[in-house]
Scaffold this active site. Structure first.
Site, PDB file in Angstrom:
ATOM      1  N   HIS A 194      -6.971  -3.105   6.856  1.00 16.97           N
ATOM      2  CA  HIS A 194      -8.072  -2.814   6.105  1.00 16.97           C
ATOM      3  C   HIS A 194      -8.662  -1.392   6.467  1.00 16.97           C
ATOM      4  O   HIS A 194      -9.877  -1.253   6.785  1.00 16.97           O
ATOM      5  CB  HIS A 194      -9.214  -3.894   6.564  1.00 16.97           C
ATOM      6  N   ARG A 226       2.620  13.310  -0.975  1.00 13.94           N
ATOM      7  CA  ARG A 226       1.979  14.549  -0.347  1.00 13.94           C
ATOM      8  C   ARG A 226       0.752  13.837   0.740  1.00 13.94           C
ATOM      9  O   ARG A 226       0.332  14.679   1.337  1.00 13.94           O
ATOM     10  CB  ARG A 226       1.484  15.435  -1.395  1.00 13.94           C
ATOM     11  N   ASP A 247       4.685 -13.953  -0.515  1.00 10.83           N
ATOM     12  CA  ASP A 247       4.323 -14.875  -1.139  1.00 10.83           C
ATOM     13  C   ASP A 247       4.488 -14.534  -2.757  1.00 10.83           C
ATOM     14  O   ASP A 247       3.997 -15.514  -3.572  1.00 10.83           O
ATOM     15  CB  ASP A 247       2.941 -15.358  -0.966  1.00 10.83           C
ATOM     16  N   GLY A 248       5.029 -13.379  -3.065  1.00 10.18           N
ATOM     17  CA  GLY A 248       5.005 -12.987  -4.312  1.00 10.18           C
ATOM     18  C   GLY A 248       3.863 -12.453  -4.939  1.00 10.18           C
ATOM     19  O   GLY A 248       3.745 -12.212  -6.190  1.00 10.18           O
ATOM     20  N   ASP A 273      -1.147 -15.421   6.659  1.00  9.25           N
ATOM     21  CA  ASP A 273      -2.539 -15.158   5.927  1.00  9.25           C
ATOM     22  C   ASP A 273      -3.286 -16.263   5.119  1.00  9.25           C
ATOM     23  O   ASP A 273      -3.825 -16.372   4.204  1.00  9.25           O
ATOM     24  CB  ASP A 273      -2.350 -13.889   5.193  1.00  9.25           C
ATOM     25  N   ALA A 307      -7.897 -13.452  -1.769  1.00 10.07           N
ATOM     26  CA  ALA A 307      -8.466 -14.203  -0.578  1.00 10.07           C
ATOM     27  C   ALA A 307      -7.423 -14.785   0.238  1.00 10.07           C
ATOM     28  O   ALA A 307      -7.450 -16.093   0.221  1.00 10.07           O
ATOM     29  CB  ALA A 307      -9.739 -14.774  -1.207  1.00 10.07           C
TER      30      ALA A 307
END
Length: 380
Positions: A194, A226, A247-248, A273, A307
């Site tokens: 993050h 760059r 998970d795609g 996650d 989420a």
């Protein structure tokens, strides 16, 4: 002492893949593996029916499961419910994960995991604090009203001696390299995530002791020719461990393949996650006051922000095999040996080998979990 003979499939051991073998267990440890033993010398024989016997999976980023979000229930009962939900999918060890929250919730989470380990809750090996020292520009689903600085109080909370491992995800640009070094020297596993950090800032963080990258590609500066950003720094590095959500939904298949070709495969970890929907009958849930809808394995808020996931570790193994073409043993290593190494637990977990914990998973030929052993006991 118990001797279990497995036949009719593929056993993924630390020295290779075997068609049959006997595992001897004493207490919660593997004391011997014999791939030439006769079946009649064992206490029980199990036909794998063309499936796989693998080390237990280790999930270093697990926000919830079984209808429980760790942020909402930072208690021993909450930890136990999450571990139970994921164990049936092969996660014999995990780190309950708190996303950015108040100091009080973070403190409660750390205390709850300590207490859960002391109480012997199966599979709990530490805690992951994801945020709150992260970037507003790369916040993802995190609530920026809960973000804070890495002050002395938070450092003291994170570095206090614990019964399990502590992982913290932070944005490198929001701290000094000396802060990272201080955390690392205290035994905290520091991971970048993050973050709006550029290439040089990220490399400086790695040099200071940051050893992980949280869900590579997601919620971080992308690779540009760059301006390589955090993704470029991670792919250029050959040492840090990178988490992948296979998970795609979180990462394009081509991006997964590019990552796996760019650096050592043993430095990638599969992570779930996972959110409360994993192992729960009711999929939709509330995250810090926001309704999250779960459809076809995809968790999103009302504005379309991802989420977390509806992924479990067996699903992650299936996903990385299907999406990248890696072999099953390679995928299994990313779900077991690699996270064990990241956490400093290779002497305890992450492989089928004498001296390690008797944690393993029986997968069908199409990689669906059908049996899970923790500490030598079949729990699912």
């Amino acid at each position: 002492m118990t001797r279990l003979h497995f036949t009719g499939g593929s056993i993924v051991a630390s020295d290779g893949v075997h068609a049959q073998g006997t595992i001897t267990v004493d207490g919660d440890r593997i004391t011997a593996l014999d791939f030439d033993a006769a079946p009649n010398s064992a206490d029980d024989t199990i036909d794998l029916a063309g499936g796989w016997l693998t080390p237990g999976f280790i999930d270093t980023q697990c926000n919830g499961g079984g209808g429980v979000l760790f942020n909402d229930e930072p208690t021993v009962d909450g930890v136990a419910a999450i571990a139970e939900a994921h164990r049936r999918f092969g996660a014999t060890a995990l780190l309950p994960t708190i996303i950015s929250d108040t100091p009080e919730v973070i403190a409660a989470a750390l205390k709850a995991v300590d207490a859960a380990i002391e109480a012997g809750v199966p599979g709990v090996v530490g805690v992951h604090i994801e945020g709150p020292v992260i970037s507003t520009a790369r916040k993802g689903i995190h609530d920026p009203s809960r973000f804070s600085r890495l002050d002395e109080n938070l450092i003291a909370l994170l570095t206090r001696p614990r019964r399990g491992k502590v992982v913290v995800t932070l944005a490198p640009e929001r701290v000094q390299p000396a802060d990272i070094a201080r955390l690392a020297q205290a035994g905290v596993r520091v991971s970048a995530g993050h973050s709006d950090a550029d290439y040089d800032t990220t490399r400086a963080a790695f040099a200071a002791g940051m050893t992980g990258v949280t869900h590579l590609y997601n919620a971080m500066t992308p690779l540009h020719h760059r301006a390589p950003g955090l993704v470029g720094a991670a792919l250029d590095d050959q040492q840090v461990w990178c988490g992948l959500i296979a998970d795609g939904h979180h990462v394009h298949d081509a991006a997964l393949r590019i990552a796996l070709r760019s650096r050592p495969m043993d430095r990638f970890m599969l992570v779930s996650d996972a959110m409360p929907c994993v192992g729960a009958e009711t999929k939709d849930f509330i995250l810090q006051g926001r309704p999250i809808t779960v459809r076809d394995g995809r968790c999103v808020s009302a504005d379309g922000t991802l989420a977390g996931s509806d992924l479990d570790m067996a699903g992650a193994v299936r996903g990385i095999v299907a999406r990248t073409g890696v072999t099953v043993p390679q995928a299994v290593a990313m779900a077991s040996a690699s996270p064990a190494a990241f956490l400093g637990l290779s002497g305890e977990r992450g492989a089928l080998a004498a001296g390690l914990r008797a944690d393993w998973v029986w997968l069908t030929a199409d990689l669906q979990p059908t049996g899970v052993w923790v500490g030598g006991q079949r729990l699912h």
